[in-house]
Scaffold this active site. Sequence first.
Site, PDB file in Angstrom:
ATOM      1  N   ASP A 231      62.342  22.657   8.344  1.00 19.07           N
ATOM      2  CA  ASP A 231      61.707  23.691   7.527  1.00 19.07           C
ATOM      3  C   ASP A 231      62.541  24.967   7.500  1.00 19.07           C
ATOM      4  OD1 ASP A 231      59.916  25.165   6.045  1.00 19.07           O
ATOM      5  OD2 ASP A 231      58.591  25.583   7.722  1.00 19.07           O
TER       6      ASP A 231
ATOM      7  N   ASP B 231      63.962  27.515  -1.038  1.00 19.50           N
ATOM      8  CA  ASP B 231      63.188  26.803  -0.039  1.00 19.50           C
ATOM      9  C   ASP B 231      63.396  25.304  -0.175  1.00 19.50           C
ATOM     10  OD1 ASP B 231      61.308  26.422   2.025  1.00 19.50           O
ATOM     11  OD2 ASP B 231      59.663  26.229   0.591  1.00 19.50           O
TER      12      ASP B 231
END
Length: 458
Positions: free
Chosen positions: A126, A335
Amino acid sequence: MASVILSWFSLLITLGILGALFVNPSCSTSRRALDLHDHSLQMQRGFKVTLKHVDSGRNLTKLERLQRRIKQGRKRLQRLHAMKLKSSASPDSHTRVETPVHAGMGEFLMTLSIGSPAKSFSAIVDTGSDLIWTQCEPCKQCYKQPTPIFNPKKSSSFSKVTCTSELCDALPSSKCSNKSCEYYYSYGDSSSTEGFLATETFSFGDVSIPKISFGCGEDNEGGGFSQGAGLVGLGRGTLSLVSQLKEPKFSYCLTSVDDTESTSTLLMGSVASLNGTTSSSDVANIKTTPLIRNPLQPTFYYLSLEGITVGGTRLSIDKDTFALGDDGGGGLIIDSGTTLTYLAEDAYDAVAKEFSSQMDLPEKDAVDTVGLDLCFELPEDATKVEVPKFVFHFKGADLELPSENYMIADTGVGVICLAVGSSGDMSVFGNYQQQNMLVLHDLVKETISFLPTICDQL
């Protein structure tokens, strides 16, 4: 405006659910071709690990995978908004009241090992979180995971972090118990991990690195982590893997979302460098833009987006649309854990309007069947489709996307859709737009570079 040929031959060799998209490199710059078918010497060298999507190996159709990814991406977007709402009133770092919210729940898994002797497990990667954590025995509450839960008592290299440690101080929410640093991390949808901070030897392939700080989670809740045994944060904060390794560069290369067999790649340290790995023709294709810092959201990697072009039209979008706000909102985050790109509402409206005017197909409502807001009808006898080019004008870099990185075709429903959504005042550059690109983060120069790459050949 020049046109591009859309080939249907590949539909005969797929199951006819979703077409995988790729570009004919000989097309013009105003149109895109769209084909439908399915701390040591070791660390100085860096390391390479493979990534796989969390849905890899599941018995899902392409449409089902797409729907799941869109749903997961929207949940993540909600978490990002929740983080923004709390960022302007951050709580005291040593209280449990109104604890900060973190993104979490990325879309890719990496395999690593922990402890001495080393125990292998998979963890979610992440770029929107910092903490590294895994479930630990004895569990007060743990979810079911595919590998045995880590038992620190069976590792000779395990050590708890004291409350006076700088690592403990770096936690957004912590408390001291029996001289040990305890943490609590919330992911915005009732998912959370709670335990104590420790250090261990982590191994990535043949590279072993001692004294990596991580969360030993004894109370872990939520349904989004069950594909792995924890999470590896790659954000910009002190506790992330990137920061702890003190490596100046890392990169990832994500294969096509329709490719369920191939693995993606994460490169850390010197192996992430573009120097000596690219030909002269590749160098010309590298697009580099500065990384922007947001003091109220220090974990994220922000880019400066200055405009968007659809077809041959530079859109009239207010220059402040993508600017960072004083409250920590706005801006554009790149992201790896969000599927689609989400644009601030005014920008999305301008993009959708321009695509609607330039596509030579009627619009078709497919929100319920596909999950995307802007879709067009595919005629049954169509042999080609023309799609406008799509360019993101970052500061110092005009990134023109290949059509497979922004158009999604569902041949079963008979639609072709724009892989972009609307998102209040905050924008996110998602992983669908990053397919088959080497995305290099240079943390010394504070830049991000994009290089078109066949990721399954790295």
